[in-house]
Scaffold this active site. Structure first.
Site, PDB file in Angstrom:
ATOM      1  CB  CYS A 128      12.564  42.991 -19.638  1.00 58.06           C
ATOM      2  SG  CYS A 128      13.478  42.182 -18.335  1.00 58.06           S
ATOM      3  CE  LYS A 157      10.021   7.059   7.296  1.00 56.42           C
ATOM      4  NZ  LYS A 157       9.567   8.389   7.597  1.00 56.42           N
ATOM      5  CB  CYS A 217      10.537  43.977 -14.775  1.00 55.39           C
ATOM      6  SG  CYS A 217      11.246  44.768 -16.228  1.00 55.39           S
ATOM      7  CB  CYS A 258      14.189  45.079 -14.107  1.00 58.03           C
ATOM      8  SG  CYS A 258      14.423  43.486 -14.907  1.00 58.03           S
ATOM      9  CB  CYS A 272      15.749  45.145 -18.837  1.00 62.33           C
ATOM     10  SG  CYS A 272      14.234  45.681 -18.025  1.00 62.33           S
ATOM     11  CG  ASP A 293       3.910  12.461   5.366  1.00 56.40           C
ATOM     12  OD1 ASP A 293       3.817  12.075   6.546  1.00 56.40           O
ATOM     13  OD2 ASP A 293       4.820  13.201   4.962  1.00 56.40           O
ATOM     14  CE  LYS A 348       4.841   5.062   7.375  1.00 53.00           C
ATOM     15  NZ  LYS A 348       4.798   6.471   7.762  1.00 53.00           N
ATOM     16  CE1 TYR A 363      -7.819   7.089  -1.242  1.00 56.51           C
ATOM     17  CE2 TYR A 363      -5.854   8.435  -0.951  1.00 56.51           C
ATOM     18  CZ  TYR A 363      -6.892   7.969  -1.740  1.00 56.51           C
ATOM     19  OH  TYR A 363      -6.985   8.380  -3.037  1.00 56.51           O
ATOM     20  CD  GLU A 412      -2.442  -1.156   2.816  1.00 54.84           C
ATOM     21  OE1 GLU A 412      -2.542  -0.092   3.464  1.00 54.84           O
ATOM     22  OE2 GLU A 412      -2.812  -2.253   3.247  1.00 54.84           O
TER      23      GLU A 412
HETATM   24  S1  IVH Z   1      -0.849   0.227   8.850  1.00 59.20           S
HETATM   25  C1  IVH Z   1      -0.306  -2.284  12.372  1.00 59.20           C
HETATM   26  N1  IVH Z   1      -0.998   1.342   6.483  1.00 59.20           N
HETATM   27  O1  IVH Z   1       2.045   5.151   9.155  1.00 59.20           O
HETATM   28  C2  IVH Z   1      -0.313  -1.461  11.198  1.00 59.20           C
HETATM   29  N2  IVH Z   1      -0.209   2.673   8.278  1.00 59.20           N
HETATM   30  O2  IVH Z   1       3.138   3.516  12.061  1.00 59.20           O
HETATM   31  C3  IVH Z   1      -0.783  -0.102  11.486  1.00 59.20           C
HETATM   32  N3  IVH Z   1       0.288   4.994   7.665  1.00 59.20           N
HETATM   33  O3  IVH Z   1       1.064   6.675  11.715  1.00 59.20           O
HETATM   34  C4  IVH Z   1      -0.545   0.895  10.433  1.00 59.20           C
HETATM   35  N4  IVH Z   1      -0.249   4.823   5.545  1.00 59.20           N
HETATM   36  O4  IVH Z   1      -0.997   6.259  10.293  1.00 59.20           O
HETATM   37  C5  IVH Z   1      -0.659   1.522   7.775  1.00 59.20           C
HETATM   38  N5  IVH Z   1      -1.225   2.196   4.335  1.00 59.20           N
HETATM   39  C6  IVH Z   1      -0.898   2.374   5.620  1.00 59.20           C
HETATM   40  C7  IVH Z   1      -0.452   3.609   6.117  1.00 59.20           C
HETATM   41  C8  IVH Z   1      -0.103   3.713   7.464  1.00 59.20           C
HETATM   42  C9  IVH Z   1       0.170   5.630   6.490  1.00 59.20           C
HETATM   43  C10 IVH Z   1       0.768   5.620   8.907  1.00 59.20           C
HETATM   44  C11 IVH Z   1      -0.019   5.316  10.103  1.00 59.20           C
HETATM   45  C12 IVH Z   1       0.987   5.382  11.220  1.00 59.20           C
HETATM   46  C13 IVH Z   1       2.262   5.071  10.525  1.00 59.20           C
HETATM   47  C14 IVH Z   1       2.687   3.660  10.799  1.00 59.20           C
END
Ligand code: IVH
Length: 724
Positions: A481, A363, A475, A457, A460, A167, A165, A272, A163
Site C-alpha cells: 500500500c 487570555k 488496510c 483501501c 491501494c 482551565d 490561568k 493548583y 501566574e
Molecule cells: S485568582 C480575586 N488565579 O479563573 C482573584 N484565578 O475569575 C480570584 N483561575 O474561575 C481568582 N487560574 O478559578 C486566579 N492563577 C489563578 C487562576 C484563576 C485560574 C480561575 C478561577 C476563576 C477564574 C477567574
C-alpha cells in the site's frame, strides 16, 4: 417580552424603546434566551453545546447592543449577573469570604498586558486627586495614599505576580486547625456546593496541612485534569466503545460535582492553589508572592511557573514566554493572570462590583472553535489503520489555523452524530492532534447520509478488515500500500530504526510521488544524480543522503527488526527478539509457540510477527534489503544457542498414563527444560510417547503409527538423570 416592559419607569422606557429598531429588540431577546440556555448547559449541567469562544461572541454582541440602546437592558440579562447555580442534591455552602471573579483582558496579544498596568496607575492617580478635593465634595478622600501607592505615582514600576490561568473549576478548601473540613465550588461566588466527598479523592490535596497551621485558613485554587490523564481516559472510552469526553475542563468540573464520588475512580484530577479565602489567627504575608510560598509550605501544590515581575514590560515578557510554552504544558491554560503583589496596594485599589482592580486575566486564543465540516477523508496510517479525517473550513484555534482534524473512528463519529455540512467544534490543545469533539446544535437543512467506511483501501484498493474488537478498520495491503509505504519508509529511516539522517517526510513524499522508489530496498539504489534531480535538493544534500544511506547499512538485528515496522513490535520487543533468536532466519522461521517463549511476547504479538513473515512479499523485502548490503553481526542468540545445544531440542513428546515417580506436570517441565516440547495428541511428527500405567488411546495411536514408546526410566535416561 419587550425591553420596555422590564423598565421601572414604563413611560420613559416606552419613549426610549421607540428609538430602538424592532430588529434589535428581537435580536437582544434572542441573544438573552440563547445565553441563558448555554449558561445553564455550561455551569449547571457541565455539558456545553458550543465552545467558550462562541458563547463569548454572543455575550459581547448582547453587551454591545445594550451599550448602544440602554433601553434594551433587562434585569435578567445574562450580562447583569454572575451565573452559577446550586445543584439540587449537593449541599449549598455560603462562602464566608465571597469568591470573586476577575476582569478579563480579551486582547490576546501581549499588548493586552500594558492596559492593566495603565489602569492601575490611572486609578491611583484619580484616588490621589480625590484627596485634593474640598471636604465638602462627596468624592473627597480623607486618608492619604499609602507608601506603595505613592511610589507607583512617582513612576516606580509596579511589582506584579504573574501566574498561569488554569482551565478547570475553582474550589475553596477550608482547613480548621490544619484539617480539611470542607471543600466547596465557587457557585455564584456567594454560595457554592459542598463537594468535600469528591475533593478528598484527589491525592494532591492534603487532608492535613504541614507545619504550623492557623486555626482557620481557606485555600483557593483550581481543580483540573492533565491532558495525558484526559487522553488516557478517552482512549479507554474509545476502546470500550463508550462516550468520549469533550475536554479536560468539562470532565474535571463534571467529576467534582458528582453526587457519588465513585464516579471519580477512573478520572485522575489535579489541583493548583492560587490564593486565600477566609483566614483567622494568622498574619497574612505582606505580598501575594509570599502568600503563595506560604501555601506551598503548607503542603499544597502551587505551580512553579509563577513569577514576580516588574512593570508592564515584565507582564508582556511573561505573557510571551508562557505563550511560547503553552503547547508543551501538561495541562490546558486559557490565559495568564496578573496580580498586584503588594497587599497594601491591593487594598488601596479595591474592587469594582465583584472584580478586584488588582487582578486581571489575560487570555490566549481559544482552544476550541466552531467551524464547518466540509468533508470527510480517509487517512491510511503506517500500520494500515484507516482514520476518518475532517476536512474543515479553516479556523484559527489554539494559536494556529486548522483545516484537518481527526474524527478518531467511524463509531465515535456516529455517536457524536457528526455529518458533512454540520457546524462542528474543533479542539486543538498542546501537541495533541486537532480533533472534532462534537457538533453545534441546530437542525440540518437537507438530508445527509451517515458516513460509511470504505470496503476497500482508498489508497491501494486492498480489502479493509476490522480489528480490535471491531473498533479499527485496517488496510490489508501491508508494504504494497503506497500510503503505508511512505510511512513505512519514514519509520524505517527513523533515528531509533535505521537512523538515516536527512530522509524526512518531504523527501520520502517526493521519492515516492515521483516514482523513484516503490519498495523499501530501492532506497539503497538511489544515487546522487537521481536525488539531485529532485525539487529543492542540492547536490550537497543529495550526497549527504547517499552517505547516510551507506552508513545505515551497518546496523544491528534489533534495529533492523524494529525498522521493518511489524505491527506490535516496538523497540523493546525488537531487542528481546534479537537477543532471543540471534539470527534473522531463526526468527522468520520461528513457530508461534517458539515466539511465545520470548520475554513479554504474548499471543497477539506472536501472531502479528507470524502473519508478517507469512507474507511472501515481506520476506522478499527482507532478502532484498540484505542483498542491498544491510548487515549486522548475527549472534547465536542466548536462548536459541541454548536450545540447540539441549538434548531434546526440536523433539516433541506425548505423555499418557500414570508414571511411577513423576507427575504429569513434572515430566512436562523436565522435557521442556531439556529443550523438548510436549504435545497433547499423537501424530506423525511425535518423536516418542511416554507411557505409564493405564495408558489409553494415545498408546494405541503410537503403535498404529509406529512411534517409539518410552517408559519413565527410558525418559529419564534420555534426560540424563535418575529419579530423585
Ligand atoms: S485568582 C480575586 N488565579 O479563573 C482573584 N484565578 O475569575 C480570584 N483561575 O474561575 C481568582 N487560574 O478559578 C486566579 N492563577 C489563578 C487562576 C484563576 C485560574 C480561575 C478561577 C476563576 C477564574 C477567574
Amino acid at each position: 417580552m419587550t425591553a420596555a416592559g422590564d423598565s421601572p419607569d414604563p413611560q420613559a422606557a416606552a419613549s426610549r424603546a421607540q428609538e430602538v429598531p424592532a430588529a434589535d429588540v428581537a435580536r437582544a431577546a434572542a441573544l438573552r434566551d440563547q445565553l441563558h440556555h448555554h449558561a445553564h448547559r455550561y455551569y449547571v449541567l457541565d455539558a456545553p453545546e458550543i465552545p467558550d469562544a462562541a458563547y463569548d461572541q454572543l455575550f459581547q454582541e448582547l453587551q454591545a447592543l445594550e451599550a448602544q440602546y440602554p433601553a434594551l437592558l433587562t434585569a435578567d440579562s445574562p450580562t447583569q449577573r454572575v451565573i452559577g447555580q446550586v445543584l439540587p442534591g449537593l449541599t449549598p455552602v455560603r462562602h464566608t469570604v465571597p469568591m470573586l471573579s476577575i476582569r478579563t483582558e480579551t486582547d490576546t496579544t501581549a499588548e493586552g498586558a500594558l492596559r492593566f498596568d495603565q489602569q492601575v496607575r490611572s486609578f491611583l492617580a484619580s484616588e490621589q486627586r480625590r484627596t485634593l478635593l474640598p471636604a465638602s465634595d462627596p468624592r473627597h478622600r480623607a486618608e492619604p495614599l499609602g507608601a506603595d501607592a505613592l511610589q507607583v505615582l512617582e513612576g516606580h514600576p509596579i511589582d506584579f505576580v504573574a501566574e498561569l490561568k488554569f482551565d478547570g473549576l475553582a474550589i475553596n478548601l477550608r482547613y480548621e486547625v490544619g484539617v480539611l473540613v470542607q471543600a466547596a465550588t465557587r457557585g455564584d461566588g456567594e454560595t457554592g456546593e459542598d463537594v468535600t466527598h469528591n475533593i478528598r479523592t484527589i491525592g494532591q490535596i492534603p487532608l492535613r496541612l504541614q507545619g504550623d497551621a492557623p486555626p482557620l485558613i481557606e485555600i483557593r485554587g483550581e481543580v483540573y485534569m492533565r491532558r495525558d490523564d484526559f487522553e488516557r481516559l478517552n482512549e479507554r472510552q474509545r476502546e470500550k466503545g463508550g462516550k468520549t469526553f469533550i475536554n479536560p475542563r468539562n470532565t474535571a468540573a463534571g467529576a467534582v460535582r458528582q453526587l457519588d464520588s465513585g464516579a471519580l475512580a477512573d478520572k485522575k484530577l489535579s489541583f493548583y492553589a492560587y490564593g486565600l479565602g477566609d483566614v483567622q489567627g494568622w498574619d497574612l504575608p505582606p505580598t501575594h508572592s509570599a502568600t503563595l510560598d506560604a501555601i506551598e509550605a503548607f503542603g499544597l501544590p502551587v505551580n512553579a511557573e509563577r513569577a514576580r515581575v516588574q512593570g508592564a514590560e515584565g507582564l508582556v515578557a511573561f505573557h510571551q514566554r508562557i505563550a511560547a510554552m503553552r503547547d508543551a504544558l501538561p495541562f490546558d491554560i486559557d490565559g495568564v493572570v496578573y496580580k498586584v503583589d503588594s497587599r497594601a496596594l491591593q487594598r488601596e485599589l479595591g474592587f469594582v462590583t465583584r472584580e478586584p482592580r488588582w487582578a486581571v486575566a489575560h487570555k490566549y486564543p481559544a482552544q476550541e472553535q466552531a467551524t464547518r465540516l466540509n468533508g470527510i477523508e480517509i487517512q491510511v496510517g503506517r500500520t494500515g489503520k484507516l482514520t476518518p479525517v475532517a476536512k474543515l473550513e479553516p479556523v484559527f484555534v489554539g494559536g494556529t489555523t486548522v483545516s484537518n482534524a481527526t474524527l478518531h473512528n467511524v463509531f465515535e463519529l456516529r455517536r457524536k452524530g457528526v455529518r458533512i455540512g454540520d457546524t462542528v467544534i474543533v479542539r486543538r490543545a498542546g501537541d495533541v492532534i486537532p480533533e472534532v469533539v462534537g457538533r453545534m446544535p441546530g437542525a440540518r437543512t437537507q438530508y445527509v447520509p451517515n458516513f460509511r467506511m470504505p470496503r476497500e483501501c482508498p489508497v491501494c484498493g486492498s480489502t479493509v478488515v476490522r480489528e480490535r474488537g471491531g473498533m479499527d478498520h485496517r488496510c490489508s495491503g501491508g508494504l504494497f500500500c503506497p500510503a503505508q509505504r511512505k510511512q513505512a519508509m519514514l519509520h524505517f529511516a527513523g533515528r531509533r530504526a535505521m537512523d538515516i539522517e536527512g530522509l524526512g517526510d518531504k523527501i520520502v513524499d517526493q521519492l515516492v510521488d515521483a516514482g523513484l522508489i516503490r519498495t523499501l530496498p530501492e532506497l539503497y539504489t538511489l544515487g546522487v544524480a537521481k536525488l539531485a534531480a529532485l525539487d529543492r535538493m542540492a547536490e550537497k544534500s543529495a550526497s549527504n543522503l547517499v552517505a547516510a544511506l551507506d552508513k545505515s547499512r551497518q546496523t544491528t538485528l534489533a534495529r533492523f527488526l524494529y525498522a521493518l515496522g511489524i505491527r506490535q513490535v516496538g523497540e523493546t520487543t525488537a531487542k528481546d527478539l534479537a537477543r532471543h533468536f540471534g539470527a534473522m532466519d531463526r526468527l522468520m522461521d520461528a513457530s508461534t509457540e517458539q515466539l511465545l517463549q520470548v520475554r513479554d511476547v504474548g499471543p497477539i504479538v506472536a501472531q502479528s510477527i507470524r502473519t508478517f513473515f507469512d507474507q511472501p512479499h515481506n520476506r522478499e523485502v527482507v532478502e532484498q534489503l540484505r542483498a542491498a548490503g544491510i548487515t549486522w553481526t548475527e549472534g547465536e542468540g542466548a536462548a536459541a544457542a541454548q536450545a540447540e545445544a539441549l538434548p531434546l531440542s526440536g523433539k516433541t513428546f506425548v505423555l499418557t498414563g500414570t508414571l511411577p515417580t513423576l507427575s504429569r506436570e513434572e515430566a512436562k517441565e523436565r522435557i521442556e527444560a531439556a529443550g523438548g516440547k510436549v504435545a497433547g495428541s499423537v501424530s506423525k511428527k511425535t518423536h516418542a510417547v511416554v507411557a505409564g500405567e493405564e495408558a489409553g488411546s494415545k498408546l494405541d495411536k503410537a503403535h498404529e503409527l509406529g512411534i517409539p514408546v518410552l517408559d519413565e526410566a527410558a525418559l529419564l535416561a534420555l534426560l540424563g538423570t535418575t529419579p530423585g
